[in-house]
Write a protein that holds these residues in place. Structure first.
Motif, PDB file in Angstrom:
ATOM      1  N   PRO A  26      11.132 -11.943   7.389  1.00 56.15           N
ATOM      2  CA  PRO A  26      10.255 -11.046   6.948  1.00 56.15           C
ATOM      3  C   PRO A  26      10.515  -9.701   7.377  1.00 56.15           C
ATOM      4  N   LEU A  27      10.273  -8.596   6.440  1.00 57.36           N
ATOM      5  CA  LEU A  27      10.643  -7.392   6.868  1.00 57.36           C
ATOM      6  C   LEU A  27       9.860  -6.627   7.748  1.00 57.36           C
ATOM      7  N   LYS A  28      10.613  -5.869   8.631  1.00 61.40           N
ATOM      8  CA  LYS A  28       9.958  -5.166   9.674  1.00 61.40           C
ATOM      9  C   LYS A  28       9.239  -3.728   9.497  1.00 61.40           C
ATOM     10  N   ARG A  29      10.265  -2.964   8.877  1.00 62.39           N
ATOM     11  CA  ARG A  29       9.847  -1.520   8.225  1.00 62.39           C
ATOM     12  C   ARG A  29       9.399  -1.745   7.085  1.00 62.39           C
ATOM     13  N   ARG A  30       8.192  -1.574   6.741  1.00 63.87           N
ATOM     14  CA  ARG A  30       7.432  -1.916   5.427  1.00 63.87           C
ATOM     15  C   ARG A  30       6.790  -0.312   5.211  1.00 63.87           C
ATOM     16  N   SER A  31       6.573  -0.613   3.968  1.00 65.39           N
ATOM     17  CA  SER A  31       5.894   0.898   3.310  1.00 65.39           C
ATOM     18  C   SER A  31       4.649   0.165   2.507  1.00 65.39           C
ATOM     19  N   CYS A  32       3.550   1.159   2.500  1.00 64.08           N
ATOM     20  CA  CYS A  32       2.393   0.676   1.783  1.00 64.08           C
ATOM     21  C   CYS A  32       2.409   0.384   0.352  1.00 64.08           C
ATOM     22  N   THR A  33       2.022  -0.799  -0.246  1.00 63.85           N
ATOM     23  CA  THR A  33       2.264  -1.440  -1.334  1.00 63.85           C
ATOM     24  C   THR A  33       0.925  -1.163  -2.339  1.00 63.85           C
ATOM     25  N   ASP A  34       0.907  -0.825  -3.482  1.00 68.10           N
ATOM     26  CA  ASP A  34      -0.067  -0.822  -4.592  1.00 68.10           C
ATOM     27  C   ASP A  34      -1.144   0.272  -4.090  1.00 68.10           C
ATOM     28  N   VAL A  35      -0.962   1.428  -3.649  1.00 66.57           N
ATOM     29  CA  VAL A  35      -1.719   2.409  -2.993  1.00 66.57           C
ATOM     30  C   VAL A  35      -2.801   3.071  -3.926  1.00 66.57           C
ATOM     31  N   ILE A  36      -2.397   2.956  -5.125  1.00 67.06           N
ATOM     32  CA  ILE A  36      -3.346   3.386  -6.246  1.00 67.06           C
ATOM     33  C   ILE A  36      -4.519   2.309  -6.607  1.00 67.06           C
ATOM     34  N   CYS A  37      -4.265   1.053  -6.531  1.00 70.44           N
ATOM     35  CA  CYS A  37      -5.277   0.020  -6.290  1.00 70.44           C
ATOM     36  C   CYS A  37      -5.954   0.066  -5.098  1.00 70.44           C
ATOM     37  N   LEU A  38      -5.478   0.371  -3.980  1.00 68.50           N
ATOM     38  CA  LEU A  38      -6.293   0.457  -3.008  1.00 68.50           C
ATOM     39  C   LEU A  38      -7.227   1.480  -2.885  1.00 68.50           C
ATOM     40  N   LEU A  39      -6.732   2.916  -3.565  1.00 67.61           N
ATOM     41  CA  LEU A  39      -7.753   4.009  -3.591  1.00 67.61           C
ATOM     42  C   LEU A  39      -9.012   3.553  -4.398  1.00 67.61           C
ATOM     43  N   PHE A  40      -8.537   2.891  -5.546  1.00 67.36           N
ATOM     44  CA  PHE A  40      -9.413   2.391  -6.539  1.00 67.36           C
ATOM     45  C   PHE A  40     -10.694   1.386  -5.894  1.00 67.36           C
ATOM     46  N   PHE A  41      -9.958   0.603  -5.083  1.00 66.94           N
ATOM     47  CA  PHE A  41     -10.787  -0.536  -4.513  1.00 66.94           C
ATOM     48  C   PHE A  41     -11.743   0.382  -3.417  1.00 66.94           C
ATOM     49  N   LEU A  42     -11.180   1.223  -2.857  1.00 64.32           N
ATOM     50  CA  LEU A  42     -11.922   2.085  -1.887  1.00 64.32           C
ATOM     51  C   LEU A  42     -13.168   2.812  -2.257  1.00 64.32           C
ATOM     52  N   VAL A  43     -12.724   3.408  -3.596  1.00 68.26           N
ATOM     53  CA  VAL A  43     -13.794   4.091  -4.154  1.00 68.26           C
ATOM     54  C   VAL A  43     -14.841   3.123  -4.763  1.00 68.26           C
ATOM     55  N   PHE A  44     -14.405   1.766  -5.378  1.00 62.97           N
ATOM     56  CA  PHE A  44     -15.632   1.105  -5.926  1.00 62.97           C
ATOM     57  C   PHE A  44     -16.404   0.585  -4.464  1.00 62.97           C
ATOM     58  N   ILE A  45     -15.856   0.488  -3.297  1.00 61.21           N
ATOM     59  CA  ILE A  45     -16.508  -0.127  -2.322  1.00 61.21           C
ATOM     60  C   ILE A  45     -17.595   1.035  -2.012  1.00 61.21           C
ATOM     61  N   VAL A  46     -17.213   2.339  -1.791  1.00 60.00           N
ATOM     62  CA  VAL A  46     -18.124   3.213  -1.547  1.00 60.00           C
ATOM     63  C   VAL A  46     -19.250   3.287  -2.671  1.00 60.00           C
ATOM     64  N   GLY A  47     -18.891   3.122  -3.868  1.00 62.71           N
ATOM     65  CA  GLY A  47     -19.960   3.226  -4.851  1.00 62.71           C
ATOM     66  C   GLY A  47     -20.792   1.964  -4.644  1.00 62.71           C
ATOM     67  N   TRP A  48     -20.213   0.849  -4.587  1.00 62.37           N
ATOM     68  CA  TRP A  48     -21.332  -0.346  -4.225  1.00 62.37           C
ATOM     69  C   TRP A  48     -22.092  -0.088  -2.958  1.00 62.37           C
TER      70      TRP A  48
END
Length: 692
Positions: A26-48
């Motif tokens: 498994p990759l040791k040095r990673r980068s964040c994946t699907d950041v746009i969807c994560l932002l949308f998810f966080l906005v939805f959680i805040v709205g909820w």
């Protein structure tokens, strides 16, 4: 010289994974994946969360739980009754009608300050009845059955309603309370067990069969009288599941074969004993005549016999046709047991997402209840006769105000201003839909979180050549990497499943609305749509699970991981269906063995006289606690085996990649010697990884 042509099917399924000299798991040095969807998810959680905050601020669940009297006044809330929080019924025997859960109890009801705790009224002491009379009685000073109760018993408040105290049932021996057969009728129907069963059967529109009601009463009574024994049986089932899981670590092959033989033996024995019991109760029923209890026993064991024989036949057929693949599946289970044994903490990790799921469910229910109570209470006229409607123009749809409700027309003497519902705002359905969607999205997100964390642990175990080099905090580091880099991927995958589930929910709603038209074409279309989206949801769950595994290994985004996993599985489609799914079947047999074993022990304790110190004389049906214990045992076993299932799925995908990436010569396999032996592979220049 002509170049070799790549087959079209092979090209469409992608190229095989190439050897990477720097790849070591498994990759040791990673980068964040699907950041746009994560932002949308966080906005939805805040709205909820904002919707939940607004609902708690504006809503009031007490408007749903607070009872209303016959005049429509809410006890403890509305004027005139703000100091009278409890609801008193003139005649509780009227509350046994099947329409009560929908239309209310057809007897006079008044709000009172306290329930009659010691008073035993028989209609002869008018002073004792005054606190429980209607408001019209105080104006007319008339003590009759119209304005005052003719009898009542000592009661206790239950959800702000004055209910007869079952502990004092002996007081019903006083025959002067009610005339004739009403004594036995009241004694039966004021039992909360019977009321629960009666209303539950009515709610699900079950036929009003006296025998069915009696059996249901006895079943509920058995549960209430043996609840502590059931809890003890569940505790023993938990211990048995832990012991079985620990034994898989050391003798996985033996335990799997034991599961197969044990299930066959248990089902064979169950079919024999259920057949003998069926014949016994059948003979007793034919000898003693139409006795309800004997008939129930006969039908119960006949049903058990048919179900057990059907299960036995299906399992035998599966074992016959897949006998050659069971050995290969056991090899995967052995690898999975070694991986689980190396990181034992993963067995208890499912408790974390399970607690998170409970929190999500609790929040969604709270928001839903508070949203349902936002708005102003709506009062409407009730008991409007035609003369009153003609004289005043009032209808049952006309709104009224209980604070200034007066009757001036003599034709409206029976009219009341009753609380009808909460008048929600126009945007209420949309907020409730967001709440339901948020529940689905977050619930699937939590499930995906658990899957990816376990996938990272097992993938790291597989790609570690020397297992003693596996980090001690493998589970903790996997949890951190998932939270740090891949929440967006989890949000993306769970969003797809949540959308599919919402579509299925909308289809169920449309189906209920269209049933009144009774159109065969519409029914067929709805059935096809529901079947299609059910299959689609299960397929997406399969893709998501494997996408999380590939993301755990290579750190790619959701789409890239899903594509790689799908292509890898399709290039090995035969192995997927004849190997991976066989392991699921073997896990099912293991869960079935544990469940049947615990059920057999419970049967000895509850349904036989072989255990002398166990007193079950108060039970009507000894099989009731046995069935409950077996159901809970299966759920507990499923929780533990879900870890093993994730381990096998992860190791299987790693094995397929290992087979494509390496060749055993200059590129040694990571798989164990056992797997190499079974699949005909070996490292020619390097020894296979030693499991330590």
């Amino acid at each position: 010289m002509m170049a070799r042509q790549v087959p079209e099917a092979e090209e469409n399924l992608g190229h095989k994974i190439q050897y990477d000299p720097i790849f070591d798991g498994p990759l040791k040095r990673r980068s964040c994946t699907d950041v746009i969807c994560l932002l949308f998810f966080l906005v939805f959680i805040v709205g909820w969360a904002a919707i939940g905050f607004w609902a708690v601020k504006e809503g009031d669940p007490s408007t749903l739980l607070t009872p209303s009297d016959s005049s429509g006044l809410r006890c403890g809330l509305d004027p005139l009754v703000e100091h009278k929080p409890f609801l008193f019924f003139f005649d509780l025997t009227k509350c046994i009608d099947p329409s009560v859960p929908f239309l209310g109890c057809p007897t006079t009801q008044v709000c009172v300050e306290t329930c009659p705790s010691t008073t035993f009224y028989t209609g002869q002491n008018e002073t004792a009845a005054i606190p429980y009379c209607t408001y019209k009685q105080r104006a007319t000073n008339q003590y009759n059955s119209t304005y005052c109760p003719t009898w009542f018993l000592p009661s206790e408040q239950f959800f702000k309603r004055c209910i007869y105290n079952v502990a004092d049932r002996k007081r019903l021996k006083i025959a002067s309370i009610i005339e004739g057969d009403e004594i036995s009728r009241l004694k039966e129907y004021l039992d909360p067990v019977h009321l629960f069963v009666h209303n539950a059967l009515s709610l699900f529109r079950v036929k009003n069969d006296s025998n069915l009601h009696k059996v249901a009463d006895q079943v509920i009574a058995d549960i209430m009288s043996s609840w502590w024994k059931i809890l003890l049986g569940v505790g023993l089932a938990l211990v048995a599941c832990i012991i079985y899981i620990l034994m898989l670590r050391w003798v996985a092959g033996f335990m799997v074969w034991l599961s197969i033989g044990g299930v066959l033996a248990a089902l064979s024995a169950a079919s024999y004993f259920s057949y003998v019991a069926w014949q016994k109760w059948k003979k007793d029923y034919e000898t003693n005549g139409d006795v309800n209890r004997l008939k129930t026993k006969r039908d119960l064991f006949l049903g058990i016999f048919i179900i057990v024989v059907a299960f036995l036949a299906i399992i035998l057929l599966i074992l016959i046709f897949l006998r050659k693949r069971i050995v290969l599946a056991i090899a995967l289970i052995k690898e999975g047991s070694k991986a689980v044994g190396s990181v034992t903490s993963v067995l208890f990790f499912p408790i974390v997402p399970w607690l998170m799921q409970i929190a999500v469910v609790a929040y969604a229910i709270c928001v839903g209840v508070f949203l349902a109570t936002t708005g102003e209470p709506l009062y409407q006229y009730r008991q409007i006769n035609p003369e009153c409607r003609a004289a005043t123009g009032w209808t049952v749809e006309t709104a009224c105000n209980p604070n200034n409700f007066t009757i001036t027309d003599p034709t409206c003497v029976n009219a009341t201003c009753k609380f009808a519902k909460i008048a929600n705002e126009a945007y209420y359905p949309y907020l409730q839909a967001i709440n339901v969607f948020g529940f689905f999205w977050l619930a699937f997100f939590v499930s995906a979180l658990g899957q990816m964390v376990l996938a990272q642990v097992f993938a790291q175990w597989y790609w570690t050549m020397k297992k003693r080099h596996l980090p001690f905090f493998a589970l903790t580091s996997a949890f951190y990497r998932t939270i740090r880099y891949h929440l967006g991927t989890l949000a993306f995958g769970s969003l797809i499943i949540a959308i599919c589930r919402m579509i299925r929910l909308c289809l169920e709603y449309l189906d209920r609305k269209l049933k009144k038209y009774d159109n065969e074409i519409t029914k067929a279309i709805m059935c096809c749509l529901k079947c299609f989206f059910w299959c689609l949801e299960n397929f997406l769950k399969f893709i998501n699970k494997n996408a999380y595994i590939m993301c755990a290994i290579h750190g790619k985004n959701f789409c890239g991981s899903a594509k790689d996993a799908f292509m890898l599985l399709m290039r090995n489609i035969v192995r997927v269906f004849v190997l991976d799914k066989v392991t699921d079947f073997l896990f099912f047999l293991s869960k079935l063995l544990v469940t049947v074993g615990i059920g057999a022990v419970a049967y000895l304790f509850f349904a036989t006289n072989m255990i002398s110190f166990m007193d079950n004389s108060q039970l009507n049906y000894g099989e009731v606690p046995v069935i409950i214990i077996m159901i809970v045992t299966y759920l507990i076993a499923s929780l533990f085996f879900s870890v093993y299932s994730m381990a096998v799925d992860t190791l299987f995908l790693c094995f397929l990649e290992d087979s494509e990436r390496n060749n055993g010569k200059d590129k040694p396999y990571y798989m164990s010697r056992n797997l190499m032996k079974i699949f005909g592979k070996r490292n020619k220049q390097h020894e296979g990884p030693k499991i330590e």
